[in-house]
Design a protein around this motif. Structure first.
Motif, PDB file in Angstrom:
ATOM      1  N   SER A 205       7.616  10.422   1.614  1.00  0.00           N
ATOM      2  CA  SER A 205       7.859   9.915   2.963  1.00  0.00           C
ATOM      3  C   SER A 205       6.533   9.505   3.551  1.00  0.00           C
ATOM      4  O   SER A 205       5.589  10.303   3.527  1.00  0.00           O
ATOM      5  CB  SER A 205       8.472  10.998   3.851  1.00  0.00           C
ATOM      6  OG  SER A 205       9.621  11.521   3.269  1.00  0.00           O
ATOM      7  N   TYR A 206       6.452   8.303   4.059  1.00  0.00           N
ATOM      8  CA  TYR A 206       5.178   7.862   4.632  1.00  0.00           C
ATOM      9  C   TYR A 206       5.417   6.982   5.849  1.00  0.00           C
ATOM     10  O   TYR A 206       6.326   6.166   5.891  1.00  0.00           O
ATOM     11  CB  TYR A 206       4.316   7.153   3.599  1.00  0.00           C
ATOM     12  CG  TYR A 206       4.996   6.073   2.792  1.00  0.00           C
ATOM     13  CD1 TYR A 206       5.838   6.394   1.733  1.00  0.00           C
ATOM     14  CD2 TYR A 206       4.784   4.737   3.084  1.00  0.00           C
ATOM     15  CE1 TYR A 206       6.453   5.409   0.995  1.00  0.00           C
ATOM     16  CE2 TYR A 206       5.403   3.748   2.342  1.00  0.00           C
ATOM     17  CZ  TYR A 206       6.241   4.091   1.302  1.00  0.00           C
ATOM     18  OH  TYR A 206       6.860   3.118   0.578  1.00  0.00           O
TER      19      TYR A 206
ATOM     20  N   THR B 157       4.205  13.745   1.667  1.00  0.00           N
ATOM     21  CA  THR B 157       4.425  13.316   3.051  1.00  0.00           C
ATOM     22  C   THR B 157       3.100  12.918   3.675  1.00  0.00           C
ATOM     23  O   THR B 157       2.137  13.685   3.622  1.00  0.00           O
ATOM     24  CB  THR B 157       5.025  14.469   3.893  1.00  0.00           C
ATOM     25  OG1 THR B 157       6.141  15.007   3.204  1.00  0.00           O
ATOM     26  CG2 THR B 157       5.478  13.991   5.255  1.00  0.00           C
ATOM     27  N   THR B 158       3.049  11.753   4.235  1.00  0.00           N
ATOM     28  CA  THR B 158       1.857  11.366   4.986  1.00  0.00           C
ATOM     29  C   THR B 158       2.271  10.505   6.179  1.00  0.00           C
ATOM     30  O   THR B 158       3.222   9.744   6.105  1.00  0.00           O
ATOM     31  CB  THR B 158       0.829  10.617   4.121  1.00  0.00           C
ATOM     32  OG1 THR B 158      -0.324  10.332   4.910  1.00  0.00           O
ATOM     33  CG2 THR B 158       1.367   9.321   3.560  1.00  0.00           C
TER      34      THR B 158
ATOM     35  N   GLN C 225       8.982   5.213   5.924  1.00  0.00           N
ATOM     36  CA  GLN C 225       9.797   4.921   4.754  1.00  0.00           C
ATOM     37  C   GLN C 225       9.990   6.153   3.887  1.00  0.00           C
ATOM     38  O   GLN C 225       9.161   7.057   3.879  1.00  0.00           O
ATOM     39  CB  GLN C 225       9.132   3.826   3.937  1.00  0.00           C
ATOM     40  CG  GLN C 225       9.074   2.519   4.689  1.00  0.00           C
ATOM     41  CD  GLN C 225       8.684   1.378   3.784  1.00  0.00           C
ATOM     42  OE1 GLN C 225       9.264   1.194   2.730  1.00  0.00           O
ATOM     43  NE2 GLN C 225       7.708   0.619   4.206  1.00  0.00           N
ATOM     44  N   ASN C 226      11.066   6.114   3.158  1.00  0.00           N
ATOM     45  CA  ASN C 226      11.376   7.194   2.256  1.00  0.00           C
ATOM     46  C   ASN C 226      11.649   6.613   0.877  1.00  0.00           C
ATOM     47  O   ASN C 226      12.286   5.574   0.763  1.00  0.00           O
ATOM     48  CB  ASN C 226      12.606   7.948   2.780  1.00  0.00           C
ATOM     49  CG  ASN C 226      12.814   9.238   2.035  1.00  0.00           C
ATOM     50  OD1 ASN C 226      13.676   9.328   1.190  1.00  0.00           O
ATOM     51  ND2 ASN C 226      11.999  10.227   2.325  1.00  0.00           N
TER      52      ASN C 226
END
Lengths: 320, 341
Positions: B290-291, B330-331, B314-315
């Motif tokens: 996820s970012y 995750t970022t 977005q995933n």
């Protein structure tokens, strides 16, 4: 302060992210080494944070009108500036000199009585108007439902009332009656209006009926909470952060050196930015799993960040 | 006329009393609502420091159980703790405080000291209740049995610990170096780096403003968890073979280089920093990324790739190999990259 120190305008622009990457880099390097500039930045950040916190609380509730928002901000600033005890003290001092005048004393006493009487009246009217608001909003949805557990004698009455509270009855099964009974003031308000509206109906109301009416009053609150939560458990994150922030704000000046304080505030700004933007994204598109994931992660990061200050305080205290 | 005067006087007194009463209630209620002040942290310096005469180095030893638990606090100075092949603790301080040992617990098996506290003064010489318990000096060296558990709290110290059983260290400021720790590590510094090498067991590494570097680490028991968290620094992990990992940096990059174990659960997250995984091409993992304001790219093709529509956050999910390990990245603002090792 050195010749290279930046003015408050530049610092503010730095905070607002209006500078070029090169300038930001220069300022960051300088602030990390210069205590006076770091303090200047912290002051500017605190002022911004104060204003933005007030604004954020208001904007998070779309139903609040703008003029109320401004009034609240002004009140906050006013209360910050002038402590309550000071106002009371001034009032008391003035009073002492005024008591020599008998007419003023009598007039003041009269005013207090009138004030008390009016506030009681207003409070009563408020309870009534709460119900009226619920009534109005529910009419807009226009649904109806029948409670299967009501006393047959009074069912007709309740069903008619239910038409005016569709949303309430729709989710009543999610509520525990015990919870709703705890809110005695709400119950009293609802009951007062309900009995008033049904003067010609049977005067004896069972406790079961009462509890059903309570549901109607409770339900709009539950719906609002569910809608305001972007992700599961968000409320508990927010509460934890609020509690930690309060603790950290009272101690960070003692615990953190200016350079560490600068790093802390910078990290906090990054996390806050992430939370704000991802919150907005989740609100816009509740099915965006990526945004939800980043939001949860950002909440956790903020908690860890605040915790680090608390833990440092504890360690320093233990090293006596 | 007299009666009117009486009534007027009565009215005046009643009004005055009512008014004062009302004011008192208001004032009391206002002050009653004021929240209590949170307790303020105590000042650091409380104890009286006991310094060796003429700054002669202090040295002392005590026979202990092989599994001894030693606790100490350090005011300042470089601390070095080393495991040696003796059931004995030896402490040496140069240019600083005295040394003393306080036995907290005896072993039931051999009656040797199983819990020991190292003090900054000698209990036999100084019966001073107000003496500073923390060690301080230019160099502080302590030798302990190799299976010992070491607990250190320090204010400003560069801490190096080698070849012991278990370590728990907390520094207000100063770097931490740990090597060859057998049964687990808890290391926390608020200003400084944490470096761990050739160690095993559960690990909890934290730094507020500093980097975390770990190499050649593994779990010693099933269920050992590896945690690394820094607010402002990078995290570099090389050949860390743990099945459960929680790695997070607020402002800093994360670099992982090594293999993911089958059935492992790995979480990597940053707020503002890239995440790079350098893994073998034959890795077997399921990936969920996820970012927010970032990008994703991989040198190893992902199978069963599902990507959300381009939007602010977005995933992405996919699989490499059979998908035995589970990886979450995750970022908020940073690049996510998977490289071939």
């Amino acid at each position: 302060m050195t010749e290279k120190c930046f003015d408050i305008g530049m610092i503010q622009a730095f905070l607002d992210g209006e500078l070029s990457a090169q300038t930001v880099d220069n300022i960051s390097h300088h602030i990390a080494l210069c205590d006076s500039c770091a303090m200047l930045l912290i002051e500017a950040e605190e002022e911004s944070a104060f204003a933005f916190t007030a604004l954020e609380q208001e904007f998070s509730n779309p139903l609040v009108p703008t003029h109320r928002l401004w009034a609240k901000i002004n009140d906050s600033i006013e209360s910050e500036r002038k402590p309550i005890w000071q106002s009371v003290f001034i009032f008391f001092v003035n009073l002492k000199s005024n008591f020599s005048n008998q007419t003023i004393t009598a007039f003041a006493s009269l005013l207090i009585f009138i004030g008390l009487f009016t506030s009681i009246l207003i409070l009563r009217n408020d309870n009534g108007s709460n119900l009226a608001t619920v009534n109005t909003t529910s009419k807009q949805t226009g649904q109806s439902a029948v409670s299967p557990v009501l006393n047959p004698e009074t069912r007709g009455t309740i069903v008619n009332k239910a038409e005016t509270y569709p949303s309430a009855i729709k989710i009543k099964n999610n509520l525990k009656p015990d919870d709703s009974r705890n809110n005695k003031s709400d119950f009293r308000a609802i009951k007062a209006v309900y009995v008033g509206g049904e003067n010609n109906q049977s005067s004896s109301k069972t406790s079961l009926e009462s509890s059903k009416i309570e549901f109607r009053k409770q339900t709009p609150k539950v719906e609002t909470r569910a809608e305001s939560e972007n992700i599961a458990g968000e409320e508990s994150y927010v509460k934890t952060i609020a509690a930690l922030t309060e603790t950290v704000n009272s101690r960070k000046d003692e615990v953190l050196k200016p350079s560490a304080r600068f790093a802390f505030e910078k990290d906090l700004a990054v996390v806050d930015d992430a939370i704000t933007k991802m919150k907005a994204e989740v609100k816009k598109n509740p099915k965006n799993e990526g945004a939800k994931q980043v939001l949860i992660s950002s909440y956790q990061n903020k908690i860890d960040l605040l915790n680090s200050v608390t833990e440092k305080t504890e360690l320093m205290a233990s090293l006596k | 006329m007299k009666r009117t005067k009486k009534i007027t006087k009565f009215g005046k007194t009643t009004s005055l009393l009512l008014f004062v009463g009302f004011l008192c209630i208001s004032v009391v209620s206002v002050f009653a609502q004021k929240p209590p002040k949170p307790p303020q942290p105590k000042d650091w310096k409380v104890g009286r420091k006991i310094i060796n005469e003429n700054l002669i180095p202090a040295e002392k030893s005590i026979a202990v159980d092989a599994n001894v638990n030693i606790s100490l606090c350090v005011e300042s100075g470089n601390l070095k703790i080393n495991g040696w092949q003796r059931d004995e603790i030896r402490a040496f301080v140069s240019q600083g405080s005295q040394i003393g040992f306080k036995v907290l617990q005896k072993s039931k098996q051999n009656n040797e000291s199983a819990g020991v506290m190292a003090l900054g003064f000698d209990l036999a010489k100084t019966a001073d209740a107000g003496a500073d318990e923390c060690l301080s000096g230019d160099e502080i060296q302590i030798d302990v049995p190799p299976n010992a558990t070491v607990n250190v709290k320090s204010r400003d110290s560069e801490t190096t610990i080698e070849s012991v059983g278990k370590v728990r260290v907390e520094n207000v400021g100063g770097d931490i170096f740990l090597n060859n720790i057998a049964r687990g590590v808890e290391a926390k510094t608020f200003e400084g780096d944490v470096t761990v090498g050739n160690s095993s067991g559960a690990m909890d590494l934290q730094s507020t403003t500093g980097n975390i570097v770990v190499f050649d680490a593994a779990s010693s028991e099933i269920g050992d968890i590896f945690k690394a968290k820094t607010n402002n620094g990078a995290i570099i992990l090389k050949d860390v073979e743990q099945r459960q990992m929680e790695v997070g940096s607020n402002s800093g990059a994360i670099n992982f280089s090594g293999a993911f174990l089958n059935g492992g659960q790995y979480n990597f997250g940053t707020s503002n920093g890239s995440i790079t995984l350098a893994i073998p091409q034959n890795s077997s993992l399921k990936l969920n990324a996820s970012y927010g304001y970032g990008a994703f790219n991989t040198d190893i093709p992902l199978e069963n790739l599902i990507k959300s529509m381009p939007q602010k956050a977005q995933n992405l999910s996919g699989q490499i190999g059979k998908g035995d390990a589970s990886i979450n990245l995750t970022t908020y603002s940073g690049a996510l990259r998977i490289k071939k090792q």
